[in-house]
Motif scaffolding. Structure first.
Motif, PDB file in Angstrom:
ATOM      1  N   ALA A  56      55.013  53.343  52.068  1.00 45.28           N
ATOM      2  CA  ALA A  56      54.655  54.737  52.345  1.00 45.28           C
ATOM      3  C   ALA A  56      55.395  55.261  53.579  1.00 45.28           C
ATOM      4  CB  ALA A  56      53.141  54.867  52.527  1.00 45.28           C
ATOM      5  N   GLU A  58      58.123  49.642  63.325  1.00 49.95           N
ATOM      6  CA  GLU A  58      57.673  48.668  62.326  1.00 49.95           C
ATOM      7  C   GLU A  58      57.492  47.309  62.985  1.00 49.95           C
ATOM      8  OE1 GLU A  58      56.860  48.171  58.989  1.00 49.95           O
ATOM      9  OE2 GLU A  58      56.860  46.048  59.535  1.00 49.95           O
ATOM     10  N   ARG A  97      57.503  44.257  61.663  1.00 49.56           N
ATOM     11  CA  ARG A  97      58.389  43.169  61.222  1.00 49.56           C
ATOM     12  C   ARG A  97      59.834  43.448  61.622  1.00 49.56           C
ATOM     13  NH1 ARG A  97      56.385  43.075  55.060  1.00 49.56           N
ATOM     14  NH2 ARG A  97      57.058  45.203  55.404  1.00 49.56           N
ATOM     15  N   ALA A 135      54.227  47.182  39.977  1.00 45.64           N
ATOM     16  CA  ALA A 135      54.366  48.098  38.852  1.00 45.64           C
ATOM     17  C   ALA A 135      54.512  49.521  39.388  1.00 45.64           C
ATOM     18  CB  ALA A 135      53.145  47.999  37.946  1.00 45.64           C
ATOM     19  N   ARG A 154      59.421  44.549  45.550  1.00 45.83           N
ATOM     20  CA  ARG A 154      58.886  45.196  46.751  1.00 45.83           C
ATOM     21  C   ARG A 154      59.944  45.227  47.861  1.00 45.83           C
ATOM     22  NH1 ARG A 154      53.778  46.004  49.357  1.00 45.83           N
ATOM     23  NH2 ARG A 154      52.652  44.991  47.673  1.00 45.83           N
ATOM     24  N   LEU A 163      52.117  48.397  67.078  1.00 45.11           N
ATOM     25  CA  LEU A 163      51.292  49.280  67.896  1.00 45.11           C
ATOM     26  C   LEU A 163      50.335  48.457  68.733  1.00 45.11           C
ATOM     27  CD1 LEU A 163      50.545  52.222  68.521  1.00 45.11           C
ATOM     28  CD2 LEU A 163      48.770  52.034  66.770  1.00 45.11           C
ATOM     29  N   ASP A 199      47.594  52.595  52.230  1.00 44.24           N
ATOM     30  CA  ASP A 199      46.544  51.577  52.368  1.00 44.24           C
ATOM     31  C   ASP A 199      45.766  51.717  53.673  1.00 44.24           C
ATOM     32  OD1 ASP A 199      47.389  50.542  49.969  1.00 44.24           O
ATOM     33  OD2 ASP A 199      47.705  48.500  50.711  1.00 44.24           O
ATOM     34  N   GLY A 258      48.193  51.215  43.878  1.00 49.61           N
ATOM     35  CA  GLY A 258      48.138  51.360  45.335  1.00 49.61           C
ATOM     36  C   GLY A 258      49.382  52.024  45.912  1.00 49.61           C
ATOM     37  N   MET A 259      50.550  51.523  45.534  1.00 48.92           N
ATOM     38  CA  MET A 259      51.806  52.119  46.000  1.00 48.92           C
ATOM     39  C   MET A 259      52.001  53.498  45.372  1.00 48.92           C
ATOM     40  SD  MET A 259      55.665  50.939  44.978  1.00 48.92           S
ATOM     41  CE  MET A 259      55.192  50.724  43.271  1.00 48.92           C
ATOM     42  N   ASN A 260      51.667  53.621  44.108  1.00 51.86           N
ATOM     43  CA  ASN A 260      51.822  54.914  43.428  1.00 51.86           C
ATOM     44  C   ASN A 260      50.991  55.987  44.124  1.00 51.86           C
ATOM     45  OD1 ASN A 260      53.499  54.567  40.802  1.00 51.86           O
ATOM     46  ND2 ASN A 260      52.220  52.732  40.882  1.00 51.86           N
TER      47      ASN A 260
END
Ligand code: FAD
Ligand code: E0Q
Length: 446
Positions: A13, A32, A34, A51, A106, A130, A300, A312-314
């Motif tokens: 997102a 970010e 990572r 998906a 992903r 953060l 999320d 969730g991603m959609n």
């Protein structure tokens, strides 16, 4: 100089939103936790896939990314159900190949999004998580993997930092968000099916495979290289449960007993099981998604769902599209964030509920006779009334009608399907006159 809009998290997102906002000409800064996956590789080298359906694809389209992503996607026409030792059968998702979903990597998707965000002008800093927010001073502090801190000003903070959101925690500490987390009690473990020696697929390529076992299940999604990413969903405790699968022998016995047809495919079963973490699942609901015009949560971070509808991603991408559109309408951020919450919260609630329902459906019902009869009747009615009766799965996955409307119409349709199949055993015995009449009176055109 006005401060930039700052996005916490350059995951799915965060990176899409950064692209959309930068393309709109806004100053966007992203940090970010990572390291940059384009330098270090992602997810410890594991290939995880997701998906992608119409809602997510629409967001990618607006960012100009449809061609890039689709070049690396594998079509999934339906679910391939593996019941006992019977040959598997395909349950189509839609009416034909115009209604399908896509398996995408992903890590690959995240990289395409990061490239797009930077190309559009967003600035992304990696290896910064953060740490603290000074709300009154509009400043925040981050900390690197080696403990180095840095401080920055912000115009607004957007939390795209996932289910364990640190921004959510900082907002909640200053003013409670009405947070409620409902654990599912089931977890997941990722496993893998390697490609054939020549690079081919060991099981049907164009499907989402499911081994439903009532109470738990195994699924597999295809990767472009011929491999499949497999996920075991299982109760955390019990027989069977993750707490009992503590050594290689227990894992092997469980799979030999419950998934004998999958065992020959799972080449590294014991190693995958031991090496990959057990993930936890649940539904996160918040009363408030924003703090005035200072901060807002998306994806999320605002509404983690269970993954059983593959949405969730959609849904997170749909959040990005909505927030971007609102930022195009006004620069009163308190209004934008409030309006965003008002529009998205009922829809996030609806998909969270539908995703929970789908777990039961996937585990228990997909192989059931009554369920299959209802699916046939559903198809028949959808073909007779294409503008009024749209299967719920299709409304969620192939259309962009708000999730809350898909849920409400789905309820009407499901009552009708139950009534029509109550006493009949074959699709040729359905009372079509009654069905036609009820559809015209209970379902408006869409
Ligand atoms: P994330 O993708 O989690 O990104 C959050 C980012 O923020 C990460 O990069 C993280 O490193 C970073 N971050 C975290 N904390 C900090 C911090 N303190 N500071 C800075 N950065 C931070 N969805 C689908 O649509 N289809 C599917 O098939 C599907 N399958 C799934 C299967 C499983 C097993 C699971 C668990 C989920 C699945 N989902 C699926 C859901 C999907 O993964 C999520 O909804 C999606 O990743 C949410 O995107 P996000 O950007 O909100 O969060
Ligand atoms: C989809 C596509 C993890 C996951 C992802 C999914 C789906 C399922 C079961 C799961 C739902 C379905 N589904 O087949 O009805 O459509 O994304 Cl477990």
């Amino acid at each position: 100089m006005t401060q930039p809009i700052t996005i916490a998290g350059a995951g799915l997102a965060g990176a899409l939103l950064a692209t959309l906002l930068a393309r709109r000409g806004l100053a966007v800064e992203v940090f970010e936790r990572r390291p940059d996956p384009r330098r270090t590789g992602y997810e410890g080298g594991r290939s995880i896939n997701l998906a992608l359906a119409e809602r997510g694809l629409h967001g990618l389209r607006l960012a100009g990314l449809e061609p890039v992503v689709m070049a690396q996607a594998v079509m999934m026409r339906g679910r391939m159900i593996h019941e006992g030792m019977d040959p598997p059968f395909l349950q189509r998702y839609g009416r034909d190949d115009s209604e399908v979903i896509w398996s995408v990597s992903r890590g690959g998707l995240n990289i395409s999004l990061l490239d797009a965000a930077e190309a559009a002008g967003a600035r992304i800093r990696f290896d910064e998580r953060l740490d603290q927010v000074d709300w009154a001073g509009r400043r925040y502090r981050t900390i690197s993997g080696t403990g180095q801190t840095s401080e920055h000003g912000f115009r607004a903070l957007i939390g795209a930092d996932g289910a364990g959101s640190a921004l959510r925690a900082a907002m909640n500490a200053a003013r409670p968000l009405g947070e409620h987390f409902e654990p599912l009690g089931h977890g997941y473990k990722e496993l893998s099916i390697p490609a054939k020696a020549g690079g081919g697929f060991r099981i049907e390529r164009n499907a989402l495979h499911i081994w439903p076992r009532g109470g738990y299940m195994l699924i597999a999604l295809p990767n472009v290289d011929g491999s499949f990413t497999v996920t075991l969903f299982l109760p955390n405790e019990g027989d069977p449960g993750f707490d009992q699968l503590t050594d290689a022998a227990a894992v092997r016995d469980f799979f030999a007993r419950d998934f004998p047809d999958a065992v020959p495919l799972l080449a590294d079963l014991e190693a995958d099981f031991a090496d990959n973490p057990t993930g936890m699942l649940g539904t996160l609901r918040l009363e408030h998604w924003h703090r005035g015009g200072e901060a807002v949560l998306i994806g999320d971070a605002a509404h983690a769902l269970v993954p059983f509808h593959g949405q969730g991603m959609n849904c997170a991408f749909e959040d990005c599209v909505e927030l971007d559109a609102l930022l195009g309408q006004s620069d009163d951020l308190a209004w934008v964030f409030g309006e965003f919450e008002a529009r998205r919260k009922p829809n996030a609630q609806a998909i969270a509920d539908m995703a929970l329902e789908n777990y039961i459906e996937m585990r228990d019902a997909v192989a059931d006779d009554r369920y299959q009869l209802m699916k046939k009747v559903e198809r028949l009615l959808a073909d007779r009334h294409p503008t009024r009766f749209v299967p719920r799965y299709a409304m969620v996955s192939f259309r962009r009608i708000p999730y809350a409307q898909a849920q409400a119409r789905g309820l009407v349709q499901s009552r009708l399907l139950h009534d029509l199949t109550e006493v009949v055993t074959g699709v040729d015995r359905i009372d079509l006159a009654l069905a036609d009449q009820r559809i015209r009176s209970e379902l408006s055109e869409i």
